[in-house]
Design an enzyme around this catalytic site. Sequence first.
Site, PDB file in Angstrom:
ATOM      1  N   SER A 202      -3.909  -1.245  14.545  1.00 18.67           N
ATOM      2  CA  SER A 202      -4.824  -0.181  14.949  1.00 18.67           C
ATOM      3  C   SER A 202      -5.175  -0.386  16.416  1.00 18.67           C
ATOM      4  O   SER A 202      -5.126  -1.516  16.920  1.00 18.67           O
ATOM      5  CB  SER A 202      -6.102  -0.224  14.096  1.00 18.67           C
TER       6      SER A 202
ATOM      7  N   ASN B 105       1.447   3.345  -2.224  1.00 22.30           N
ATOM      8  CA  ASN B 105       1.078   4.330  -3.237  1.00 22.30           C
ATOM      9  C   ASN B 105       0.272   5.499  -2.679  1.00 22.30           C
ATOM     10  O   ASN B 105       0.030   6.479  -3.377  1.00 22.30           O
ATOM     11  CB  ASN B 105       0.267   3.659  -4.352  1.00 22.30           C
TER      12      ASN B 105
ATOM     13  N   GLY C 127       0.819  -1.211   0.000  1.00 24.31           N
ATOM     14  CA  GLY C 127       0.000   0.000   0.000  1.00 24.31           C
ATOM     15  C   GLY C 127       0.851   1.259   0.000  1.00 24.31           C
ATOM     16  O   GLY C 127       0.437   2.283   0.540  1.00 24.31           O
TER      17      GLY C 127
ATOM     18  N   GLY D 272      -1.362   7.583   1.285  1.00 23.79           N
ATOM     19  CA  GLY D 272      -1.519   7.656   2.722  1.00 23.79           C
ATOM     20  C   GLY D 272      -0.260   7.372   3.505  1.00 23.79           C
ATOM     21  O   GLY D 272       0.843   7.796   3.144  1.00 23.79           O
TER      22      GLY D 272
ATOM     23  N   GLY E  24       1.320   4.611   3.888  1.00 19.86           N
ATOM     24  CA  GLY E  24       2.261   3.799   3.131  1.00 19.86           C
ATOM     25  C   GLY E  24       3.158   4.642   2.245  1.00 19.86           C
ATOM     26  O   GLY E  24       4.372   4.404   2.154  1.00 19.86           O
TER      27      GLY E  24
ATOM     28  N   TYR F 286     -13.010  -5.532  10.790  1.00 19.37           N
ATOM     29  CA  TYR F 286     -11.793  -4.722  10.698  1.00 19.37           C
ATOM     30  C   TYR F 286     -10.978  -4.876  11.980  1.00 19.37           C
ATOM     31  O   TYR F 286      -9.756  -5.075  11.933  1.00 19.37           O
ATOM     32  CB  TYR F 286     -12.146  -3.254  10.467  1.00 19.37           C
TER      33      TYR F 286
END
Length: 533
Positions: free
Chosen positions: A142, A16, A14, A18, A20, A168
Amino acid sequence: MNQDLQNQVCIVTGGNSGVGLMTAVGLAKAGCHVFIACRSISKATKAVDYIRQVSGNKNVEFLPLNLASLDSVRQFVDLFVARQLPLHILVNNAGIFNQRGITQEGFELIWGTNYLGHFLLTYLLLEKLKSSAFSKIIMVASDLALKPKTIPWNLLVKKTSLNFLELYSVSKLCLLLLTTELTRKLENTNVTVNPVHPGFVQSNITIWHSLSKYLGLGISPEKCANSTLFCAQSSQLKEISGKFFDSQTQEIHLPKIATDIDLAKQLWERSLLWSGCQNTTINETINYDNYSGISGPYTLKLDSQEIGQITKTIFAEILPKPPGKLLFLRFLNFLWKLKLGSAFLLLVKIWKQEFHMERHLDSPKIWKICQDEKLLAKLQEYLGEKLVLWRSELWVNYPAKQLIPLWHRDSYPKLLSGVGKTINVYIALTEVNKFNGFEFIPNAKKDHNLSVKITDPFSGNNFFEVTEKLAENSVPVILKPGQFVMFTDELIHRSVCNTSGKVRLSLTLRVTQPSVEVLPNYNPNYQQSVLLS
């Protein structure tokens, strides 16, 4: 003092956007050779250009990765390993929050993407990390991982439920449990693993995250990347493993469930099975002619390339798209003849989006298999010149699923009448092995002393009580794509739970002689029998 990361090789999932993206920028600025892993080529290209420009580091690359596909994870690892580079830092950052559905292999989408895809990626790269040590694994978790009190195993192999937030949270708890297990397994290997909580990030993961910066809420992706970069760069953590850090790089106390060794082991074992990380290479072949009620294997005239194209078409166009006109006409026919049970079954299939039955007339691809010269020749050897196809079924067995777990015979006293022979043909469209196919009890005659456990009220099929001792003698069906076996209604068999990590697709044809009548009562089929030859 920060650890020297010059020329160290890193993977950021990820990477690409935020957190990441900002993590990748930070690692590139530190002199790392950075690989960003994500699905979108266009987004990745823009991200690579941005990272190179901001960091001044040209050693930034992209490799395609879709964490919702275990096959994609394997392909990513193959591409990376082919580069013959070490791996010093693996950042498991990518994730989704409120999307719904299932992964390519049929797991719940949020859990399958956030956890299972990362599990497989990490597992397949472990040897590379060990050989490159000192190395680091960083799990982007998280604080919601602290909320679950248990793992709802049954929800992980179904489509996303209404309470996506629970899934999640569970996906992030599983990353903490994976950390616990890896910490134990990687002891004395100079490979550390630590999870981080980046905080409420102003990202595009949901509309609320996107709006947060305008409302003065949340933390920028740059600041949220601090904890990840801290774990990657800090020399203080060189030998520290299993610690959970917040966005301020302060340690978060882990709840008892996240450090439960037994639960972590259980999750590890299930993950190994569900992702197919067992020795599933099957080189053996079995001559089924030595057993009563089954024969083969035989091979279709269609070559492997044709079978592969047909399989792709089935997944892309046939399974997800119902034959609308046929379904509608069949439903009206059921109502007209007051076959309320059959009408109800049809509505259930429409609601569940299950349209695997009777695809030989509305699909030219399936019909092409049914007309295969070698298949017809074998059927005619057993049934004679005229062949009647009265039922066809596409069977899709997803990982962690077991299609028909009960021992049974494919005998249909409520669907067939008359004197004549019938035969069932099981055709492998993908690899069928002992980890994903079906098994049978050899030489179990109809007079075998078996008690009936339950009877299917629609077909009349009996399901049997089989002792463990008898089940131990079962024989697996092992076939390559394009191979098939034929079996009679004497064969007692059941499907196995798919632990291959891959989707298994097969086609079963029910064929009989013209003297056998297909009865309309309780028949859920929506097509008539058809003459094959």
